[in-house]
Motif scaffolding. Structure first.
Motif, PDB file in Angstrom:
ATOM      1  N   VAL A  82       4.687 -40.514  28.230  1.00 63.30           N
ATOM      2  CA  VAL A  82       4.724 -39.152  27.710  1.00 63.30           C
ATOM      3  C   VAL A  82       3.349 -38.519  27.916  1.00 63.30           C
ATOM      4  CG1 VAL A  82       4.077 -39.775  25.352  1.00 63.30           C
ATOM      5  CG2 VAL A  82       5.494 -37.760  25.739  1.00 63.30           C
ATOM      6  N   ASN A  83       3.320 -37.204  28.075  1.00 63.51           N
ATOM      7  CA  ASN A  83       2.097 -36.444  28.275  1.00 63.51           C
ATOM      8  C   ASN A  83       1.630 -35.904  26.930  1.00 63.51           C
ATOM      9  OD1 ASN A  83       0.076 -35.252  29.790  1.00 63.51           O
ATOM     10  ND2 ASN A  83       1.232 -33.399  30.183  1.00 63.51           N
ATOM     11  N   LEU A  84       0.371 -36.166  26.554  1.00 64.83           N
ATOM     12  CA  LEU A  84      -0.207 -35.687  25.304  1.00 64.83           C
ATOM     13  C   LEU A  84      -1.488 -34.925  25.605  1.00 64.83           C
ATOM     14  CD1 LEU A  84      -0.022 -39.008  23.259  1.00 64.83           C
ATOM     15  CD2 LEU A  84       1.596 -37.119  23.152  1.00 64.83           C
ATOM     16  N   TYR A  85      -1.872 -34.039  24.702  1.00 68.44           N
ATOM     17  CA  TYR A  85      -3.133 -33.318  24.830  1.00 68.44           C
ATOM     18  C   TYR A  85      -3.959 -33.556  23.580  1.00 68.44           C
ATOM     19  CZ  TYR A  85      -1.081 -30.951  28.796  1.00 68.44           C
ATOM     20  OH  TYR A  85      -0.505 -30.683  30.007  1.00 68.44           O
ATOM     21  N   LEU A  86      -5.235 -33.862  23.760  1.00 66.00           N
ATOM     22  CA  LEU A  86      -6.164 -34.093  22.658  1.00 66.00           C
ATOM     23  C   LEU A  86      -7.265 -33.045  22.712  1.00 66.00           C
ATOM     24  CD1 LEU A  86      -6.647 -37.954  22.960  1.00 66.00           C
ATOM     25  CD2 LEU A  86      -5.117 -36.735  21.423  1.00 66.00           C
ATOM     26  N   ASP A  87      -7.589 -32.456  21.555  1.00 68.08           N
ATOM     27  CA  ASP A  87      -8.722 -31.540  21.452  1.00 68.08           C
ATOM     28  C   ASP A  87      -9.938 -32.370  21.067  1.00 68.08           C
ATOM     29  OD1 ASP A  87      -7.239 -29.217  22.016  1.00 68.08           O
ATOM     30  OD2 ASP A  87      -6.502 -29.180  19.955  1.00 68.08           O
ATOM     31  N   THR A  88     -10.838 -32.580  22.020  1.00 67.03           N
ATOM     32  CA  THR A  88     -11.989 -33.444  21.777  1.00 67.03           C
ATOM     33  C   THR A  88     -13.111 -32.708  21.056  1.00 67.03           C
ATOM     34  OG1 THR A  88     -12.840 -32.951  23.966  1.00 67.03           O
ATOM     35  CG2 THR A  88     -11.475 -34.920  23.729  1.00 67.03           C
ATOM     36  N   GLU A  89     -13.285 -31.444  21.380  1.00 61.45           N
ATOM     37  CA  GLU A  89     -14.268 -30.593  20.722  1.00 61.45           C
ATOM     38  C   GLU A  89     -13.820 -29.156  20.936  1.00 61.45           C
ATOM     39  OE1 GLU A  89     -17.854 -30.177  23.849  1.00 61.45           O
ATOM     40  OE2 GLU A  89     -17.591 -32.196  23.059  1.00 61.45           O
ATOM     41  N   PRO A  90     -14.400 -28.205  20.246  1.00 60.77           N
ATOM     42  CA  PRO A  90     -13.938 -26.811  20.400  1.00 60.77           C
ATOM     43  C   PRO A  90     -14.000 -26.348  21.857  1.00 60.77           C
ATOM     44  CG  PRO A  90     -15.404 -26.999  18.518  1.00 60.77           C
ATOM     45  CD  PRO A  90     -15.447 -28.318  19.224  1.00 60.77           C
ATOM     46  N   GLY A  91     -12.880 -25.891  22.341  1.00 63.48           N
ATOM     47  CA  GLY A  91     -12.802 -25.392  23.707  1.00 63.48           C
ATOM     48  C   GLY A  91     -12.555 -26.438  24.770  1.00 63.48           C
ATOM     49  N   VAL A  92     -12.429 -27.716  24.388  1.00 68.37           N
ATOM     50  CA  VAL A  92     -12.204 -28.788  25.356  1.00 68.37           C
ATOM     51  C   VAL A  92     -10.915 -29.520  24.994  1.00 68.37           C
ATOM     52  CG1 VAL A  92     -13.100 -30.922  26.350  1.00 68.37           C
ATOM     53  CG2 VAL A  92     -14.671 -29.081  25.748  1.00 68.37           C
ATOM     54  N   THR A  93      -9.967 -29.496  25.904  1.00 70.04           N
ATOM     55  CA  THR A  93      -8.702 -30.197  25.718  1.00 70.04           C
ATOM     56  C   THR A  93      -8.543 -31.210  26.843  1.00 70.04           C
ATOM     57  OG1 THR A  93      -7.720 -28.249  24.697  1.00 70.04           O
ATOM     58  CG2 THR A  93      -6.210 -29.922  25.502  1.00 70.04           C
ATOM     59  N   VAL A  94      -8.189 -32.432  26.483  1.00 72.04           N
ATOM     60  CA  VAL A  94      -8.024 -33.504  27.459  1.00 72.04           C
ATOM     61  C   VAL A  94      -6.550 -33.894  27.495  1.00 72.04           C
ATOM     62  CG1 VAL A  94      -8.661 -35.876  28.037  1.00 72.04           C
ATOM     63  CG2 VAL A  94     -10.351 -34.349  27.037  1.00 72.04           C
ATOM     64  N   GLY A  95      -5.974 -33.915  28.677  1.00 74.94           N
ATOM     65  CA  GLY A  95      -4.597 -34.364  28.847  1.00 74.94           C
ATOM     66  C   GLY A  95      -4.560 -35.854  29.112  1.00 74.94           C
ATOM     67  N   ILE A  96      -3.673 -36.556  28.430  1.00 75.66           N
ATOM     68  CA  ILE A  96      -3.559 -37.999  28.626  1.00 75.66           C
ATOM     69  C   ILE A  96      -2.093 -38.362  28.833  1.00 75.66           C
ATOM     70  CG2 ILE A  96      -5.594 -38.527  27.243  1.00 75.66           C
ATOM     71  CD1 ILE A  96      -3.621 -39.479  25.044  1.00 75.66           C
ATOM     72  N   TRP A  97      -1.875 -39.472  29.483  1.00 72.35           N
ATOM     73  CA  TRP A  97      -0.545 -40.069  29.573  1.00 72.35           C
ATOM     74  C   TRP A  97      -0.542 -41.291  28.676  1.00 72.35           C
ATOM     75  CZ3 TRP A  97       1.103 -40.440  35.395  1.00 72.35           C
ATOM     76  CH2 TRP A  97       1.285 -39.155  35.896  1.00 72.35           C
ATOM     77  N   HIS A  98       0.450 -41.396  27.836  1.00 70.84           N
ATOM     78  CA  HIS A  98       0.599 -42.584  26.996  1.00 70.84           C
ATOM     79  C   HIS A  98       1.791 -43.365  27.509  1.00 70.84           C
ATOM     80  CE1 HIS A  98       1.794 -44.485  22.933  1.00 70.84           C
ATOM     81  NE2 HIS A  98       1.018 -45.295  23.618  1.00 70.84           N
ATOM     82  N   THR A  99       1.543 -44.574  27.970  1.00 70.92           N
ATOM     83  CA  THR A  99       2.586 -45.456  28.478  1.00 70.92           C
ATOM     84  C   THR A  99       2.640 -46.688  27.591  1.00 70.92           C
ATOM     85  OG1 THR A  99       2.131 -44.724  30.723  1.00 70.92           O
ATOM     86  CG2 THR A  99       3.384 -46.756  30.485  1.00 70.92           C
ATOM     87  N   VAL A 100       3.806 -46.982  27.065  1.00 70.53           N
ATOM     88  CA  VAL A 100       3.948 -48.195  26.261  1.00 70.53           C
ATOM     89  C   VAL A 100       4.224 -49.366  27.193  1.00 70.53           C
ATOM     90  CG1 VAL A 100       4.706 -46.985  24.195  1.00 70.53           C
ATOM     91  CG2 VAL A 100       6.404 -47.765  25.821  1.00 70.53           C
ATOM     92  N   PRO A 101       3.861 -50.592  26.791  1.00 71.38           N
ATOM     93  CA  PRO A 101       4.096 -51.749  27.656  1.00 71.38           C
ATOM     94  C   PRO A 101       5.581 -52.014  27.864  1.00 71.38           C
ATOM     95  CG  PRO A 101       3.077 -52.413  25.570  1.00 71.38           C
ATOM     96  CD  PRO A 101       3.183 -50.933  25.563  1.00 71.38           C
ATOM     97  N   GLY A 102       5.883 -52.740  28.914  1.00 68.60           N
ATOM     98  CA  GLY A 102       7.271 -53.053  29.238  1.00 68.60           C
ATOM     99  C   GLY A 102       7.991 -53.784  28.125  1.00 68.60           C
ATOM    100  N   SER A 103       7.253 -54.562  27.322  1.00 67.96           N
ATOM    101  CA  SER A 103       7.880 -55.290  26.217  1.00 67.96           C
ATOM    102  C   SER A 103       8.415 -54.352  25.145  1.00 67.96           C
ATOM    103  CB  SER A 103       6.879 -56.267  25.600  1.00 67.96           C
ATOM    104  OG  SER A 103       5.765 -55.556  25.088  1.00 67.96           O
ATOM    105  N   ARG A 104       7.899 -53.127  25.083  1.00 69.74           N
ATOM    106  CA  ARG A 104       8.386 -52.137  24.126  1.00 69.74           C
ATOM    107  C   ARG A 104       9.228 -51.069  24.803  1.00 69.74           C
ATOM    108  NH1 ARG A 104       4.057 -50.025  20.051  1.00 69.74           N
ATOM    109  NH2 ARG A 104       5.972 -49.565  18.928  1.00 69.74           N
ATOM    110  N   GLY A 105       9.572 -51.289  26.059  1.00 73.56           N
ATOM    111  CA  GLY A 105      10.327 -50.304  26.820  1.00 73.56           C
ATOM    112  C   GLY A 105      11.684 -49.984  26.220  1.00 73.56           C
TER     113      GLY A 105
END
Length: 96
Positions: A41-64
């Motif tokens: 899934v694609n998530l966005y984190l606000d690290t500081e004012p005016g800065v947004t970082v996009g991340i991908w969160h992938t769970v391991p195959g054991s939790r698929g």
């Protein structure tokens, strides 16, 4: 002639070594990683004012099997459980 051109234009060396002018994979919608990777899934984190970082969160195959059909809230809660998290930072010219 290549060494001569590199000597005249040293910026060319970094362009050809890192190829940061290419966007890979071609024609892929990187805001929808579930089309490329399972249990992602694609998530966005606000690290500081005016800065947004996009991340991908992938769970391991054991939790698929557990992740099938879950929404973004489930993935956010999965970040806080006791399982270890691996952070991989990567980018190229079109995705940095």
């Amino acid at each position: 002639s290549v060494p001569f051109l590199i000597r005249l234009f040293p910026a060319l060396l970094s362009k050809f070594v890192f190829l940061n002018f290419l966007t890979l994979p071609f024609l892929a919608d990187l805001q929808r990683p579930e089309l490329l990777l399972n249990n992602t899934v694609n998530l966005y984190l606000d690290t500081e004012p005016g800065v947004t970082v996009g991340i991908w969160h992938t769970v391991p195959g054991s939790r698929g099997a557990e992740a099938q059909g879950k929404d973004q809230r489930w993935y956010e809660e999965a970040l806080g459980d006791a399982h270890p998290i691996i952070i991989y930072l990567h980018g190229n010219g079109g995705t940095r």
